[in-house]
Design a protein around this motif. Sequence first.
Motif, PDB file in Angstrom:
ATOM      1  N   ARG A  72      -3.881  -1.071   3.890  1.00  0.00           N
ATOM      2  CA  ARG A  72      -3.397  -0.974   2.507  1.00  0.00           C
ATOM      3  C   ARG A  72      -1.935  -1.403   2.385  1.00  0.00           C
ATOM      4  N   GLU A 120      -1.822  -5.103   2.513  1.00  0.00           N
ATOM      5  CA  GLU A 120      -2.297  -5.608   1.220  1.00  0.00           C
ATOM      6  C   GLU A 120      -1.184  -5.501   0.171  1.00  0.00           C
ATOM      7  N   MET A 121      -0.438  -4.395   0.217  1.00  0.00           N
ATOM      8  CA  MET A 121       0.656  -4.181  -0.740  1.00  0.00           C
ATOM      9  C   MET A 121       1.753  -5.223  -0.554  1.00  0.00           C
ATOM     10  N   GLN A 134      -1.762  -8.391  -2.818  1.00  0.00           N
ATOM     11  CA  GLN A 134      -3.147  -8.811  -2.990  1.00  0.00           C
ATOM     12  C   GLN A 134      -4.034  -7.743  -3.613  1.00  0.00           C
ATOM     13  N   ALA A 135      -3.452  -6.602  -3.941  1.00  0.00           N
ATOM     14  CA  ALA A 135      -4.213  -5.590  -4.680  1.00  0.00           C
ATOM     15  C   ALA A 135      -3.232  -4.700  -5.422  1.00  0.00           C
ATOM     16  N   PHE A 136      -3.721  -4.076  -6.461  1.00  0.00           N
ATOM     17  CA  PHE A 136      -2.881  -3.208  -7.277  1.00  0.00           C
ATOM     18  C   PHE A 136      -2.830  -1.794  -6.711  1.00  0.00           C
ATOM     19  N   HIS A 137      -3.746  -1.485  -5.792  1.00  0.00           N
ATOM     20  CA  HIS A 137      -3.961  -0.121  -5.309  1.00  0.00           C
ATOM     21  C   HIS A 137      -2.671   0.681  -5.043  1.00  0.00           C
ATOM     22  N   TYR A 184       0.502  -0.098  -5.612  1.00  0.00           N
ATOM     23  CA  TYR A 184       1.435  -0.109  -6.743  1.00  0.00           C
ATOM     24  C   TYR A 184       0.980   0.878  -7.816  1.00  0.00           C
ATOM     25  N   GLY A 185      -0.334   0.948  -8.016  1.00  0.00           N
ATOM     26  CA  GLY A 185      -0.894   1.900  -8.971  1.00  0.00           C
ATOM     27  C   GLY A 185      -0.568   3.325  -8.567  1.00  0.00           C
ATOM     28  N   ILE A 186      -0.761   3.644  -7.284  1.00  0.00           N
ATOM     29  CA  ILE A 186      -0.496   5.006  -6.807  1.00  0.00           C
ATOM     30  C   ILE A 186       0.976   5.365  -6.988  1.00  0.00           C
ATOM     31  N   ILE A 187       1.871   4.511  -6.480  1.00  0.00           N
ATOM     32  CA  ILE A 187       3.296   4.830  -6.522  1.00  0.00           C
ATOM     33  C   ILE A 187       3.786   4.844  -7.981  1.00  0.00           C
TER      34      ILE A 187
END
Lengths: 186, 137
Positions: free
Chosen positions: B27, B30-31, B35-38, B40-43
């Motif tokens: 992850r 990826e950050m 390549q994914a919002f995952h 960034y969304g969490i933080i």
Amino acid sequence: MESLLQGHWPWYITGILFGLIVPLLLFVGNKPFGISKSLKDIASLLPQNRFHQIKHDLKPNFWRIYFVVGIIIGGYLAVLFLKGNATIDLSNSTKSDLENIGIVSFDGLAPSQIFNWEFLLSTKGLLIMVLGGFLIGFGVRYANGCTSGHAIMGLSIFSSSSLIAVLGFFAGGLLMTHILFPLLFN
Amino acid sequence: MKNLKYLVIGTWFGILLTKSEAVSWFRIQEMFRFQAFHMYGIIGMAVVVGMISLLVIKKFKIKSLNGEKINPAQKPLQFKSNLIGGFVFGLGWALTGACPGPIYALIGNGLMVFVVVLTAALIGSIVYDLIKKHLPH
């Protein structure tokens, strides 16, 4: 319910739950959320000598030792009961980028070909785990905070020091990911 | 005994770190590759919820359980150390895929080799304390 908890937890739920730890710690004991200082707390427990002398009043900080021991327990429980080490639904572009630098397995939380005892004893393994750990410990203390203390807690209270630190985190992370790591791993 | 509540909250945080996949080296890769919002969304979500919580605490003058006024202090602005220290940490974050919280969680997850990463981080912290008076702040 059980299968729901064992499944994938979406980011918008976990993000909210992470954010709520800030008021929770403030409410139960007026403690600012942060992990990096736990390194200093633990280091101050070690026997001190001429080379290793830390002036640190552990008493007001002792709660953090309980907190990080809790994190270890939580990590254990998440794998034991909640399928916490299930394979990540990683984006295809990341997978193909990582395949290009030689990552072959995407099972679990971290590549098993790197994070094992045998690989630790290789030059690359030492660089990744020992140098990497050193940079984390040195960097978070120098920056006076990490992802929790600066990015989440600090930005929540509009702290300018935290904004600068987070810019630093990303500058270092991008340089490592895009330039240094490919050089190292190829 | 009064510290036991922090063990409980820490346990909850460890479960959250694991189930959010924030502990995952994959992850973090990826950050940093966007390549994914995952992540960034969490933080991002955590920061927004933290901000709103503090506004609510201020607005309703909520006191902590021990009766203290809740008013967390901003960390002092030290431009050089925040930036350089942050940069050094960023290098280590991308290498190991872990920041301090996840190092502890990963040990609990059964990736015992992270005990070595934690030990190296402790050495890094001690070296910082030894040489900090010579570093720009």
